[in-house]
Design a protein around this motif. Structure first.
Motif, mmCIF file in Angstrom:
data_model
loop_
_atom_site.group_PDB
_atom_site.id
_atom_site.type_symbol
_atom_site.label_atom_id
_atom_site.label_comp_id
_atom_site.label_asym_id
_atom_site.label_seq_id
_atom_site.Cartn_x
_atom_site.Cartn_y
_atom_site.Cartn_z
ATOM 1 N N VAL A 122 27.107 -80.902 80.795
ATOM 2 C CA VAL A 122 27.081 -79.480 80.079
ATOM 3 C C VAL A 122 28.216 -78.758 80.740
ATOM 4 C CG1 VAL A 122 26.173 -77.199 79.545
ATOM 5 C CG2 VAL A 122 25.096 -79.229 79.193
ATOM 6 N N CYS A 150 26.779 -77.743 65.314
ATOM 7 C CA CYS A 150 26.437 -77.399 66.445
ATOM 8 C C CYS A 150 27.271 -77.652 67.726
ATOM 9 C CB CYS A 150 25.108 -77.910 66.732
ATOM 10 S SG CYS A 150 25.272 -79.919 66.979
ATOM 11 N N SER A 151 27.189 -77.049 68.746
ATOM 12 C CA SER A 151 28.208 -77.223 69.724
ATOM 13 C C SER A 151 27.993 -78.562 70.604
ATOM 14 C CB SER A 151 28.024 -75.935 70.781
ATOM 15 O OG SER A 151 26.885 -76.076 71.575
ATOM 16 N N ALA A 210 22.588 -81.159 75.844
ATOM 17 C CA ALA A 210 21.532 -80.517 76.285
ATOM 18 C C ALA A 210 20.452 -81.297 75.587
ATOM 19 C CB ALA A 210 21.566 -79.058 75.989
ATOM 20 N N CYS A 211 20.457 -81.607 74.364
ATOM 21 C CA CYS A 211 19.207 -82.091 73.604
ATOM 22 C C CYS A 211 19.247 -83.600 73.856
ATOM 23 C CB CYS A 211 19.588 -82.029 72.146
ATOM 24 S SG CYS A 211 19.396 -80.357 71.488
ATOM 25 N N CYS A 223 32.023 -78.232 66.868
ATOM 26 C CA CYS A 223 31.107 -77.315 65.938
ATOM 27 C C CYS A 223 31.502 -77.267 64.494
ATOM 28 C CB CYS A 223 31.367 -75.797 66.554
ATOM 29 S SG CYS A 223 30.894 -75.447 68.266
ATOM 30 N N GLU A 261 28.036 -78.714 73.678
ATOM 31 C CA GLU A 261 27.066 -78.439 74.827
ATOM 32 C C GLU A 261 25.626 -78.645 74.372
ATOM 33 O OE1 GLU A 261 30.563 -75.623 75.223
ATOM 34 O OE2 GLU A 261 29.588 -76.841 73.677
ATOM 35 N N GLU A 262 25.455 -78.066 73.069
ATOM 36 C CA GLU A 262 23.813 -78.169 72.621
ATOM 37 C C GLU A 262 23.465 -79.579 72.323
ATOM 38 O OE1 GLU A 262 22.957 -74.945 69.594
ATOM 39 O OE2 GLU A 262 24.726 -75.529 69.083
ATOM 40 N N ASP A 263 24.350 -80.277 71.970
ATOM 41 C CA ASP A 263 23.976 -81.975 71.944
ATOM 42 C C ASP A 263 23.814 -82.735 73.065
ATOM 43 O OD1 ASP A 263 23.646 -82.196 69.108
ATOM 44 O OD2 ASP A 263 25.381 -83.255 68.646
#
Length: 340
Positions: free
Chosen positions: A175, A156-157, A163-164, A151, A159-161
């Motif tokens: 995730v 960004c987290s 997910a993307c 982060c 997990e976000e990366d």
């Protein structure tokens, strides 16, 4: 001061060292020089007619994570420059990559490797190995620190990366794995192990490996409970669970699930396979070799070396000496504990 210098010189002769834990191969002096002394020696190694790579290997290759962090801070304070940046400008090739990864704070190092993996354009899953390793072979506290570092470094987290950049069904599994905070004590419930072995068997028979139960079990249970579940599966159904998963197909999900199970069930066997694959065949796979040695030298590389010998009837040290050269070889063998 005189006592400190005497301790340092006795260590240089290879007569005074210790391992911080019985599974680690890293050797550090009983009484290390101060961060100021190490910083001064590193600065000296960067000056003159060419870089003194041997001095860099000697100092950084015999310091634990806490000591390296103090050296980085002290070097910045003394010389108003980043030690990492200086190493980048002084070194080259695989030697540079290995030294820089080693010198970084471990959570930041793992966050950097995870980000690089997620930026990869490869269509396969080999680049995801590092994320599985971080999620499944490190402590819950370290994984949390990696997420925090990610982060901070990338706004960004992790997990976000994921997910993307990762598509279903791997997205849900990865995730879940990096979001996990597993209980880290050796607590096992045999009734739960039998019940969850049955749930895994049901998903395998239906060839529904993205089943919610599969993801939930692998992403939440502590590693001791999962090992008991895998053993219960073998005893009841006759095959190791990774073999039955392999029989479901040759897709990405099957391959990733096998890696997850290997990492959880026996990290030393998993990394022995990674190391073997990196040194056997046409050319050396330096990135995997570097990653395995650098990330495990302070954790369990002694166990990995023992498992490597048991599996392949040859020593890991000999394999690396025979497959690498120059300063890169010297640095890796220092972390292996081969070189004093």
């Amino acid at each position: 001061m005189q006592d400190t210098l005497l301790s340092f010189f006795s260590f240089q002769k290879g007569t005074c060292h210790r391992k911080e834990n019985k599974m680690a191969t890293l050797k550090v002096p009983d009484t290390a020089p101060s961060p100021t002394q190490d910083s001064e020696k590193l600065k000296k190694a960067f000056h003159g007619l060419g870089t003194d790579e041997k001095a860099i290997i000697w100092i950084l290759g015999h310091r634990n994570a806490s000591q390296r962090k103090k050296i980085r801070y002290t070097y910045q304070e003394l010389y108003n420059e980043s030690l990492i940046d200086r190493l980048k400008s002084e070194l080259s090739g695989d030697f540079k990559k290995a030294v820089i990864l080693w010198t970084m704070d471990p959570p930041e190092r793992d966050a950097k490797m995870a980000n690089k993996a997620l930026q990869s354009k490869d269509k396969g899953i080999d680049h995801l190995k590092v994320i599985i390793e971080i999620a499944c072979t490190t402590s819950p506290h370290h994984l949390m620190a990696v997420r925090e570092a990610y982060c901070s470094m990338y706004d960004c987290s992790l997990e976000e990366d994921i997910a993307c950049r990762v598509t279903p069904p791997l997205r849900q599994l990865l995730v879940g794995l990096v979001s996990s905070y597993r209980y880290d004590k050796e607590v096992v419930d045999e009734i739960v192990a039998k019940s969850e072995a049955a749930k895994l068997r049901d998903a395998i028979e239906r060839k529904q490996l993205d089943d919610d139960d599969v993801v939930w079990i692998l992403c939440t249970r502590n590693v001791f409970q999962l090992r008991a579940t895998f053993e219960c599966y073998r005893q009841i159904y006759g095959n190791p669970i990774d073999q039955d998963i392999k029989c479901c197909g040759t897709g990405n999900l099957e391959s990733v699930l096998q890696m997850v199970i290997w990492c959880i069930d026996s990290p030393e066997k998993y990394f022995s396979k990674v190391l073997r694959a990196s040194v056997v065949g046409l050319g050396t796979e330096e990135d995997s070799l570097t990653r395995a040695i650098v990330t495990r030298a302070e954790v369990d590389l002694m166990k990995i070396k023992e498992e490597y010998f048991n599996m392949h009837k040859t020593s890991l040290d000999d394999a690396i000496v025979g497959d690498t050269s120059g300063d890169y070889k010297d640095f890796l063998t220092t972390l292996l504990g081969t070189r004093l």
